[in-house]
Design a protein around this motif. Sequence first.
Motif, PDB file in Angstrom:
ATOM      1  N   ASN A 192      25.677   4.685  27.433  1.00 53.33           N
ATOM      2  CA  ASN A 192      24.545   5.605  27.489  1.00 53.33           C
ATOM      3  C   ASN A 192      23.295   4.978  26.904  1.00 53.33           C
ATOM      4  N   LEU A 193      23.471   4.253  25.816  1.00 55.17           N
ATOM      5  CA  LEU A 193      22.312   3.616  25.191  1.00 55.17           C
ATOM      6  C   LEU A 193      21.713   2.564  26.107  1.00 55.17           C
ATOM      7  N   GLU A 194      22.592   1.801  26.768  1.00 54.95           N
ATOM      8  CA  GLU A 194      22.093   0.757  27.665  1.00 54.95           C
ATOM      9  C   GLU A 194      21.291   1.366  28.803  1.00 54.95           C
ATOM     10  N   ARG A 195      21.838   2.434  29.341  1.00 56.25           N
ATOM     11  CA  ARG A 195      21.188   3.082  30.477  1.00 56.25           C
ATOM     12  C   ARG A 195      19.898   3.746  30.040  1.00 56.25           C
ATOM     13  N   GLY A 196      19.886   4.215  28.809  1.00 55.30           N
ATOM     14  CA  GLY A 196      18.725   4.915  28.300  1.00 55.30           C
ATOM     15  C   GLY A 196      18.912   6.414  28.280  1.00 55.30           C
ATOM     16  N   THR A 197      19.783   6.914  29.134  1.00 53.20           N
ATOM     17  CA  THR A 197      20.011   8.364  29.123  1.00 53.20           C
ATOM     18  C   THR A 197      21.514   8.598  29.124  1.00 53.20           C
ATOM     19  N   ALA A 198      21.926   9.768  28.667  1.00 52.59           N
ATOM     20  CA  ALA A 198      23.335  10.125  28.726  1.00 52.59           C
ATOM     21  C   ALA A 198      23.612  10.811  30.051  1.00 52.59           C
ATOM     22  N   LEU A 199      24.825  10.634  30.530  1.00 50.88           N
ATOM     23  CA  LEU A 199      25.180  11.284  31.794  1.00 50.88           C
ATOM     24  C   LEU A 199      25.629  12.702  31.518  1.00 50.88           C
ATOM     25  N   PRO A 200      25.462  13.591  32.472  1.00 51.45           N
ATOM     26  CA  PRO A 200      25.776  14.995  32.199  1.00 51.45           C
ATOM     27  C   PRO A 200      27.254  15.335  32.283  1.00 51.45           C
ATOM     28  N   ASP A 201      28.144  14.333  32.302  1.00 50.77           N
ATOM     29  CA  ASP A 201      29.573  14.645  32.451  1.00 50.77           C
ATOM     30  C   ASP A 201      30.102  15.458  31.286  1.00 50.77           C
ATOM     31  N   LYS A 246      20.791   3.999  49.032  1.00 48.69           N
ATOM     32  CA  LYS A 246      22.220   4.133  48.734  1.00 48.69           C
ATOM     33  C   LYS A 246      22.492   3.814  47.264  1.00 48.69           C
ATOM     34  N   LYS A 247      21.850   2.754  46.766  1.00 48.93           N
ATOM     35  CA  LYS A 247      22.056   2.372  45.360  1.00 48.93           C
ATOM     36  C   LYS A 247      21.628   3.497  44.436  1.00 48.93           C
ATOM     37  N   LYS A 248      20.515   4.151  44.780  1.00 54.48           N
ATOM     38  CA  LYS A 248      20.046   5.245  43.920  1.00 54.48           C
ATOM     39  C   LYS A 248      21.027   6.396  43.910  1.00 54.48           C
ATOM     40  N   MET A 249      21.622   6.668  45.076  1.00 50.73           N
ATOM     41  CA  MET A 249      22.537   7.806  45.143  1.00 50.73           C
ATOM     42  C   MET A 249      23.800   7.550  44.328  1.00 50.73           C
ATOM     43  N   GLU A 250      24.347   6.350  44.455  1.00 55.27           N
ATOM     44  CA  GLU A 250      25.558   6.051  43.684  1.00 55.27           C
ATOM     45  C   GLU A 250      25.208   5.804  42.233  1.00 55.27           C
ATOM     46  N   ALA A 251      26.243   5.850  41.371  1.00 56.12           N
ATOM     47  CA  ALA A 251      26.025   5.528  39.960  1.00 56.12           C
ATOM     48  C   ALA A 251      25.905   4.017  39.807  1.00 56.12           C
ATOM     49  N   PRO A 252      25.053   3.546  38.938  1.00 49.26           N
ATOM     50  CA  PRO A 252      24.936   2.102  38.758  1.00 49.26           C
ATOM     51  C   PRO A 252      26.153   1.561  38.016  1.00 49.26           C
ATOM     52  N   THR A 253      26.467   0.296  38.240  1.00 54.87           N
ATOM     53  CA  THR A 253      27.623  -0.302  37.558  1.00 54.87           C
ATOM     54  C   THR A 253      27.311  -0.429  36.076  1.00 54.87           C
ATOM     55  N   GLU A 254      28.277  -0.087  35.278  1.00 51.56           N
ATOM     56  CA  GLU A 254      28.060  -0.112  33.831  1.00 51.56           C
ATOM     57  C   GLU A 254      28.023  -1.538  33.330  1.00 51.56           C
ATOM     58  N   THR A 255      27.169  -1.778  32.356  1.00 51.68           N
ATOM     59  CA  THR A 255      27.058  -3.143  31.856  1.00 51.68           C
ATOM     60  C   THR A 255      28.217  -3.488  30.934  1.00 51.68           C
ATOM     61  N   ARG A 256      28.704  -2.522  30.207  1.00 49.93           N
ATOM     62  CA  ARG A 256      29.726  -2.870  29.231  1.00 49.93           C
ATOM     63  C   ARG A 256      31.126  -2.485  29.657  1.00 49.93           C
ATOM     64  N   GLY A 257      31.297  -2.132  30.898  1.00 47.90           N
ATOM     65  CA  GLY A 257      32.645  -1.792  31.317  1.00 47.90           C
ATOM     66  C   GLY A 257      32.873  -0.294  31.287  1.00 47.90           C
TER      67      GLY A 257
END
Lengths: 334, 367
Positions: free
Chosen positions: A325-334, A148-159
Amino acid sequence: MEKGRSVHPDCINASNPYHECVEYCFQRIAESKSRAEEDETNDSSKEPEERIVHPDCINASNPYHECSDHCFKRIADLKAQIERNESDKQTVVSVEEERANQVEQNDGNVDSESGQPHLTEKQKKLFELRLKMNEARKANQMAMVAEKKKMEAPTETRGISKQKWLDERKKKIGKLLDSNGLDISKAYMLDTQEAAQAKYKKWEKDPAPHGWDVFNQKTLYNAHKKRTQNIQCDMEAYNKAKEEDPEFYREASSLQYGKMTKTPEENIDRMVKELQDRDAKRKSFSRRRKFHEEKDIDSINDRNEHFNKKIERAFGKYTLEIKNNLERGTALPD
Amino acid sequence: MSPASHPLLTLGLLTRRDTEVKLPRSTRVKNKTAAPIQITAEQILREARQRQENHRPPKQKITDSDELADYRLRKRKEFEDVIRRARRNTGTWVKYASWEESQGDLARARSIWERLLDVDYRNPTLWLKYAEMEMRHRFINHARNVWDRAVALLPRVDQLWYKYIHMVEILGDVAAARQIFERWMDWKPDTQGWLSYIKFELRYDEVDRARAIYERLVVCHPRPSYFIKYAKFEAKRREIARARAVYERAIDLNLSEDDVEAEQLFVAFAGFEMWCKETERARCIYRYALDHVPKGRAKDLYHEYDAFEKQYGDTAAMEDAIIVRKRKLKSDDDEEEEEQVRRKPLNYDSLLEAAYIWKKQKLAADI
């Protein structure tokens, strides 16, 4: 009935008036005696009332059990487990733990057997099967949560950036509107009466000045008005001065301007006190902010930290996406 | 042979091979996978900050006057150096002056302030701080001088006038405060200045003088909103005739059609007449206003007129009002709808509105 009964006083069935000790009884007595001796060597010769027993220990009911470090540890672990797990998982785990502990204990302590029935082979097997089932269930649930965690988006670290938050709200409102059969343009229909009142109030209010505009003409005038409200007008002194002074209502060009007047000391005191009050009020104009230790450090210096705060204030809301995006390592495709 | 390798020349000297430092050969990296525990940039920064030392000199206690003189000399030298480097930076000057003030040497502090005002006299904050310093140390006449200069050099900065007058008033010298106000009014300041003068007079119950100042205000700034203020002042003191006169003067202003405040004037005037219970006059004013104010700017006016008619008019007058409005607002859709609603007497909305107005009336009558 009691005449001539062959009853050993140490037999556990001695209180039964119809019991007569047989060989089995004597065997058992001998065993218990030997165990009692072992207990003495194990320093458990205390009276049952003087033992150290934790009420939460599962062997508390055992009159000869003394809680050791192992018991306390087990109690603490059990408590932690109960707090961590929720719903039916909890009971399963705790029961399982207790069972496991019991199994452990059967191996560990020597005197636990007096309270436990002997597990037959079948019962042992059943118990092991149950253990396996529970473990399987636990593993399944953990896998479910991870998926379930993988399917949902992870919570952003910086808000969350304002744009994203707005989009999410729009989606939510859209869903609600669809369920009520409304159009997106009629979104205001969802407001309660209180919410609508609050909105009207906000529209009517002028926005408060902030930033470089804080000391504009209007605010300075209001501040002066407030300040002059607190002046105590001494009407008697005023009237007295009116009578004495011929030029009480002076024009701008009056020659009385530079003349030195005798001001009483208390008036000067009043002025100084008022100045000190103003000073104290001025201190509360900006408050000291709380220092968050858990926040990431991105500065090498105090000056750097101050600069970073200012930059964040100015550009924070625009760079939030990029930072996430930098924290996550990748940019989201939005 | 090159000189370096000539055997005779290199005899006794260190050879190149000897002077070479024998570094261990760097081993090639065999395992290029990422280490299981990585360090983050944030961690590096955190460690760097934690290991920083505070580069501050130790705190010294000053024991006797020599040490104090030394300390003062040192500080003064520092400050003078800084201001020599950055003359326009008012922050350092102000710090210097406050430090001298904290040392108790007012004469030096004054000289620093004067030097600073030489550099930049147009900054009102500097004048404020200078005068406040004098006031804090109870030098009234010095403070008066400073204020006088400030107000002479920067007459359009209202804050300086406010604070000057406030100081003089709090010292009890009301006549002097009045003179300063007069001096200020000669500059014809913004309405806020005039209004603060009026408030000042009213604080000492000088109603006639306040009236005179209002007269001067409407001469200086002939805007409808200031007429309205004047009239409200008179109305508060129950001077109905005077208030009416003021309103009539306002209407005689012949405002242009595009004026935003014209509508407000009429609304206020009509409101005043209603407050005096003069319904006929109010009706006349409304009619006159509706004739003169252009349609686009008259929204409030229409509202008020309708409310007024509901309160005082009979159905004929109401119909009249509606016809008037219909004529003026043909294109407005929702207004038409509202008018339709009104035509049906059993429409609950209009009934509720009427009930609400009746209740307001009752409350006003009770007061």
